[in-house]
Scaffold this motif. Structure first.
Motif, mmCIF file in Angstrom:
data_model
loop_
_atom_site.group_PDB
_atom_site.id
_atom_site.type_symbol
_atom_site.label_atom_id
_atom_site.label_comp_id
_atom_site.label_asym_id
_atom_site.label_seq_id
_atom_site.Cartn_x
_atom_site.Cartn_y
_atom_site.Cartn_z
ATOM 1 N N HIS A 21 0.808 -0.983 0.126
ATOM 2 C CA HIS A 21 -0.206 -0.093 -0.119
ATOM 3 C C HIS A 21 0.713 1.264 0.087
ATOM 4 O O HIS A 21 1.120 1.796 0.990
ATOM 5 C CB HIS A 21 -0.865 -0.018 1.325
ATOM 6 N N HIS A 23 1.535 4.936 -2.179
ATOM 7 C CA HIS A 23 1.037 5.812 -3.409
ATOM 8 C C HIS A 23 2.216 6.358 -3.784
ATOM 9 O O HIS A 23 3.086 6.956 -3.168
ATOM 10 C CB HIS A 23 0.161 6.798 -2.829
ATOM 11 N N HIS A 201 -9.617 1.238 -1.275
ATOM 12 C CA HIS A 201 -9.597 1.965 0.191
ATOM 13 C C HIS A 201 -11.218 1.677 0.595
ATOM 14 O O HIS A 201 -11.993 2.617 0.165
ATOM 15 C CB HIS A 201 -9.388 3.222 -0.068
ATOM 16 N N HIS A 226 -6.934 -0.293 4.135
ATOM 17 C CA HIS A 226 -7.329 0.149 5.681
ATOM 18 C C HIS A 226 -8.356 -0.612 6.257
ATOM 19 O O HIS A 226 -8.131 -1.840 6.772
ATOM 20 C CB HIS A 226 -7.647 1.706 5.543
ATOM 21 N N ASP A 287 1.693 3.786 3.078
ATOM 22 C CA ASP A 287 0.772 4.784 2.479
ATOM 23 C C ASP A 287 1.496 6.036 1.565
ATOM 24 O O ASP A 287 1.632 5.775 0.563
ATOM 25 C CB ASP A 287 -0.270 5.253 3.630
HETATM 26 ZN ZN LIG Z 1 -3.790 4.714 0.837
#
Ligand SMILES: [Zn+2]
Length: 366
Positions: A21, A23, A201, A226, A287
């Motif tokens: 995960h 970005h 998500h 999440h 993240d």
């Molecule tokens: Zn994320």
């Protein structure tokens, strides 16, 4: 053969890790943001740029969220080579932290560049990073849920028109409040029919557990990103724990910092602990690496030093990450053997095991 003793900090940096995960633009360094602004003559002072980075937000007194940072960065990245540069830097930072494998999200609908041009730049940079560092990176084009479901369908159709073996699946991110995952069923269904893996998500920002249920039952995602509110529904928590559905969890998630600004309360009440205690399949991830001021090593350190997991728990989470990743089975089998062995060897070289308060200690096994 005599081995050199290592500290806990070295241990967190050195054991093999997968980040599922991540970005891509959350991994843009501050210096790179400034350099891109200069390249395209976008007015941006260092003070303004720092407002996007959690490490500097106290100093600037301005707090901008991760979504704002990503939106701004997509405007700054005006040529495919900018994506290649960011991917190279992401690989360098991750490699320095013991990360062997990343599945990274990027949002094709946030750039005016063509899907093919960016994918080509990214996949070439992936080959280069692998040759230079041995790190493996794969791509997950992600739906910007603040845009229309029709744009999501267009994104998936672009993926199908220009397939690449490094593009493994589809995700969805950005603000979930008025854009639950079911609105995007069509894009997901088309992607699934083409054999793409699915993740979403869901139930981020304290939103209802129903969003996780919809993602799993209706959209049939392979993973949830999440998903913390699931613990408000004990029956579903138990069911998804038994089914072993993977949840990528983020210790640096902003919502819970705001909910429990007092550190000890945050440590005690963070849903990651409850998810683990319920036997759910959790995978710690970063993240937004630079934007959130974290690293993969730090992510695992927090699991131990703040949330109370023992080192056996970390080994379980590494196994979870390999099992939940979207590489071919034979690769995963090899990683399972090699990574666990490396983890165990490094652990025997530790100067000392971490000291965890008995009332916080979690021995997470599945
Ligand atoms: Zn994320």
């Amino acid at each position: 053969m005599k081995s050199t003793p290592i500290t806990l900090s070295e241990f967190y940096h050195r054991f093999p890790k997968a980040d599922l995960h991540y970005h891509l633009l959350g991994g843009v360094r501050l210096a790179t943001m400034l350099s891109l602004a200069e390249k395209y003559q976008v007015e941006l002072t260092e003070h303004d740029a720092k407002a996007y980075y959690r490490a500097h937000q106290q100093e600037t007194g301005i707090v901008k969220g991760g979504i704002e940072a990503l939106t701004f960065l997509y405007q700054l990245m005006q040529e495919p080579c900018d994506y290649a540069r960011v991917l190279r830097e992401v690989a360098e930072d991750a490699h320095a932290c013991g990360v062997k494998y990343i599945e990274t999200f990027w949002n094709p609908s946030d750039t005016e560049l063509s899907y093919l041009a960016v994918t080509t730049a990214l996949t070439d940079a992936i080959d280069e990073a692998y040759q230079q560092m041995g790190i493996i990176i794969r791509l997950i084009p992600s739906i910007n849920r603040e845009k229309s479901p029709e744009e999501a369908v267009a994104m998936v159709n672009e993926m199908i028109a220009h397939p690449h073996p490094y593009v493994l699946g589809v995700g969805i991110d950005y603000k979930e409040h008025n854009a639950p995952v079911e609105n995007f069923w069509k894009a997901y269904r088309i992607a699934k029919k083409q054999g793409y893996k699915l993740t979403a998500h869901c139930s981020e920002f304290g939103l209802h557990w129903r969003n996780v249920e919809t993602g799993i039952e209706l959209i049939e995602v392979d993973r949830i990103d999440h998903g913390y509110s699931i613990i408000d529904n004990p029956l579903l928590t138990k069911e998804y724990a038994e089914k072993g559905i993977p949840f990528t969890v983020i210790p640096s998630n902003t919502f819970f910092f705001k909910q429990w600004p007092e550190h000890q309360q945050w440590c005690e009440h963070h849903p990651i602990r409850a998810m683990a205690k319920a036997g759910m399949n959790i995978i710690p991830c970063t993240d937004d690496w630079h934007i959130h001021n974290t690293t993969s090593a730090n992510c695992y350190r927090v699991m131990v030093e703040d949330f109370g997991f023992d080192l056996g728990s970390l080994k379980q989470m590494i196994i979870n990450s390999i099992e939940a990743c979207w590489m071919p089975t034979e690769v995963k089998m090899q990683w399972l053997a090699e990574w666990v062995d490396e983890f165990d060897t490094l652990r025997t070289n530790l100067v000392a095991e971490p000291v965890i308060a008995p009332e916080m200690k979690i021995c997470y096994r599945r």
